[in-house]
Design an enzyme around this catalytic site. Sequence first.
Site, PDB file in Angstrom:
ATOM      1  N   TYR A  55      -5.140  -6.055  15.064  1.00 50.97           N
ATOM      2  CA  TYR A  55      -5.006  -5.255  13.837  1.00 50.97           C
ATOM      3  C   TYR A  55      -4.384  -3.906  14.185  1.00 50.97           C
ATOM      4  CZ  TYR A  55      -6.337  -8.066   9.921  1.00 50.97           C
ATOM      5  OH  TYR A  55      -6.292  -8.990   8.909  1.00 50.97           O
ATOM      6  N   ASP A  88      -7.606 -13.504   0.697  1.00 53.85           N
ATOM      7  CA  ASP A  88      -8.633 -12.717   1.387  1.00 53.85           C
ATOM      8  C   ASP A  88      -9.391 -11.809   0.425  1.00 53.85           C
ATOM      9  OD1 ASP A  88      -6.180 -11.319   1.018  1.00 53.85           O
ATOM     10  OD2 ASP A  88      -6.899  -9.722   2.330  1.00 53.85           O
ATOM     11  N   GLU A  89     -10.597 -11.483   0.816  1.00 46.82           N
ATOM     12  CA  GLU A  89     -11.400 -10.405   0.211  1.00 46.82           C
ATOM     13  C   GLU A  89     -11.401 -10.451  -1.322  1.00 46.82           C
ATOM     14  OE1 GLU A  89     -10.974  -6.990   3.604  1.00 46.82           O
ATOM     15  OE2 GLU A  89      -9.316  -7.143   2.191  1.00 46.82           O
ATOM     16  N   ARG A  98       0.848  -1.202   0.000  1.00 47.67           N
ATOM     17  CA  ARG A  98       0.000   0.000   0.000  1.00 47.67           C
ATOM     18  C   ARG A  98       0.876   1.242   0.000  1.00 47.67           C
ATOM     19  NH1 ARG A  98      -3.564  -3.558   2.321  1.00 47.67           N
ATOM     20  NH2 ARG A  98      -5.254  -3.866   0.822  1.00 47.67           N
ATOM     21  N   ASP A 157      -0.081  -6.447  -3.714  1.00 50.19           N
ATOM     22  CA  ASP A 157      -1.482  -6.058  -3.494  1.00 50.19           C
ATOM     23  C   ASP A 157      -1.885  -5.178  -4.674  1.00 50.19           C
ATOM     24  OD1 ASP A 157      -4.031  -5.327  -2.157  1.00 50.19           O
ATOM     25  OD2 ASP A 157      -3.043  -6.149  -0.388  1.00 50.19           O
ATOM     26  N   TRP A 215      -1.335  -3.130   8.309  1.00 45.67           N
ATOM     27  CA  TRP A 215      -1.690  -2.720   6.944  1.00 45.67           C
ATOM     28  C   TRP A 215      -1.328  -1.253   6.811  1.00 45.67           C
ATOM     29  CZ3 TRP A 215      -2.610  -6.808   4.124  1.00 45.67           C
ATOM     30  CH2 TRP A 215      -3.139  -7.950   4.732  1.00 45.67           C
ATOM     31  N   THR A 216      -0.913  -0.847   5.605  1.00 46.74           N
ATOM     32  CA  THR A 216      -0.341   0.497   5.526  1.00 46.74           C
ATOM     33  C   THR A 216      -1.077   1.453   4.577  1.00 46.74           C
ATOM     34  OG1 THR A 216       1.244  -0.244   3.848  1.00 46.74           O
ATOM     35  CG2 THR A 216       1.984  -0.304   6.146  1.00 46.74           C
ATOM     36  N   GLU A 217      -2.366   1.212   4.362  1.00 45.45           N
ATOM     37  CA  GLU A 217      -3.099   2.189   3.533  1.00 45.45           C
ATOM     38  C   GLU A 217      -2.889   3.616   4.063  1.00 45.45           C
ATOM     39  OE1 GLU A 217      -4.386  -0.694   4.524  1.00 45.45           O
ATOM     40  OE2 GLU A 217      -5.989  -1.389   3.192  1.00 45.45           O
ATOM     41  N   HIS A 265      -7.063  -8.746  -4.603  1.00 47.95           N
ATOM     42  CA  HIS A 265      -5.946  -7.833  -4.298  1.00 47.95           C
ATOM     43  C   HIS A 265      -4.829  -7.912  -5.348  1.00 47.95           C
ATOM     44  CE1 HIS A 265      -7.189  -6.480  -0.248  1.00 47.95           C
ATOM     45  NE2 HIS A 265      -7.732  -7.671  -0.131  1.00 47.95           N
ATOM     46  N   ASP A 286      -3.394  -1.552  12.382  1.00 50.41           N
ATOM     47  CA  ASP A 286      -3.714  -0.373  11.559  1.00 50.41           C
ATOM     48  C   ASP A 286      -4.916   0.382  12.132  1.00 50.41           C
ATOM     49  OD1 ASP A 286      -5.210  -2.686  10.816  1.00 50.41           O
ATOM     50  OD2 ASP A 286      -5.822  -1.741   8.939  1.00 50.41           O
TER      51      ASP A 286
HETATM   52  C1  ACM Z   1      -7.138  -8.903   5.663  1.00 45.30           C
HETATM   53  O1  ACM Z   1      -7.099  -8.108   6.613  1.00 45.30           O
HETATM   54  N1  ACM Z   1      -7.778  -8.574   4.555  1.00 45.30           N
HETATM   55  C2  ACM Z   1      -6.490 -10.196   5.738  1.00 45.30           C
END
Ligand code: ACM
Length: 640
Positions: free
Chosen positions: A448, A355-356, A176, A205, A494-496, A279, A450
């Site tokens: 999490y 994921d997702e 990200r 990603d 996560w680094t968004e 992703h 983030d």
């Molecule tokens: C995730 O947080 N989408 C694994």
Amino acid sequence: MKKIFLVVFVLSAFRGFGQQPSVQIIPQPVEVKSGEGFFVLNESSSVSVPDGSPALLKAAEIFAAQVKTATGYSIPVRSGGVSTRNVGNIIVEINKTPDAVIGDEGYRLKLTNAAATITANKPAGVFYAFQTLIQLLPNEIESKTLAKDISWKAPAVEVLDYPRFGWRGLMFDVSRHFFTKAEVKEFIDDMVKYKYNLLHWHLTDDEGWRIEIKSLPKLTEVGAWSVKRTGTFGNFIPPTDNEPRNYGGFYTQDDIKEVVQYAADRFVNVLPEVDIPGHSLAAIAAYPELSCTPGAEKYKVRSGEKIMNWYSGGFTALIDNTLCPANEKVYTFLDKVFTEVAQLFPFPYIHMGGDECAKNFWEISPQVKQLMQKEKLKDMHEVQSYFVKRVSKIVTSKGKKMIGWDEILEGGDLPKTAAVMSWRGMKGGIEAAKLGHEVVMTPTTFVYLDYMQTDGAIEPPVYSTLRLKTTYAFEPVPEGVDARLIKGGQGNLWTEQVYNTRHLQYMIWPRGFAVAEALWSPKEKRNWENFVPRVESQFARFSVAQKKYAPSIYDPLIKVKKADSTKMLVDFDPEISNLDIYYTFDNSFPDQFYPKYDGTSIPVPIDAATLKVITYRNGKQIGRLMVLNAADLKRRAGIK
Ligand code: ACM
């Protein structure tokens, strides 16, 4: 007479103060026994290690380097046993007959006036003993420059220590936002101080493909570069075709080897993640034929513009960011990717993401329809499961075990050899363990990193909040599962919304202390009241080290509720005790002479423009100024 009285008084005051006030270690060791006196590191200290592995020498050399800047001492590392007996020497011994209590990563550390003695079965244990020793030295040991006039004293102790879990990870998303090789090494330096042993490296990603794959050069020629944007990531103005795509970067294979070796020298395994089939926009921007949806020209590495629709209970993609499960070229592509990844990373596991993955483009793809008919797949979960099984075969063919996010369970029939990383709470991990899979626990609900650390009135905005106290309550082994299948856990960063290393540090610490303790320390040793002062002692060390941390434990949550259709009441929810909370509604800055919250709900004055809040402890400001305007108050109370 007077003198004797004074000595006795001072000694007993010292003892009465919790025995050894300066023993503040994170993660909490298995056992610490305080002794009398101090071990003092000095300019004639040396480290003696037995003849042995290069890993052991390296561990000692890393320790010598860790303490060199602040002390100015060039501590020699001597192999071949103890040759000099200076006061302040560090003597390392490796057990000839393994000590069954401490295992491969445990150690015994004894500090006396004369020497420091470390015994372990393996070099990893020695390395962790050094990390404990560093935490016992004065805070100035973290100084980035020579710290003058410090006596490098550590209290006499006997420490017995070993980890609860073998998988103690932090996940670092370098897609990200890109972080340089030097920054990744710094991340590793910080991890190992708290005895983490696994770096989960999220390398691909929608926003960037960060690992050179020599047989697929466009992955990094095209897939590593986006348009630089700043602000609140997620809804950026979509880039135009003529904006330069010069933000990003990637690691060459030499870089990767260097980082893997750097990590190995510090007893850290590196788990590479290639996140597929969702992703995957960066890969598709490089090789558009990997998508089920035609339109090569529209695929661009994401720069933070909106590409997904999230709604309660689901999501759809606005652009097809998935690899096509019905396209044989995808599996040829993945075979090439995993061949090179497997060669670069010695760790036995490879992470395939999973994921997702949005299915809305698969649902309308004629190719996917054909695949479903041919393979008798009932629904999109089974299509995904087909994909996962194909990937599992590829990963296994490279001599590696596959691990993926808990969606890889969907559609059923996950190969038994696959391990599952439970992120949507603990339930995926529970289900996986019941099916006999190995599990790593990384639930959003606890780890999490983030997420915001306290109230959105002060934190950089993220869609959810996770306070230190909740992270501290992380228990990786749920009731009713075979504990042997729970390999451990991870904090995920996560680094968004993380644009640089300073903010990265802010997001990880102090929650990273809590995760470290959940993964290392015995369950019965964990105690919030006792953890908080240890966190604060780490804050002091971070200040010396010029590292950032989040001081969010000092800023309460602000709770607003409706009293009637127009009136509101405010309460504050501090995370730690001993905070004095002051507030204003008149636009002025509160201090300790303003009204103090006493636990009774505060009516919001009818014309209040802002609520401003500040915390003090022992008469000193400790929290940051928090501000909510009248519209925020109403929104929180649910008043239109
Ligand atoms: C995730 O947080 N989408 C694994």
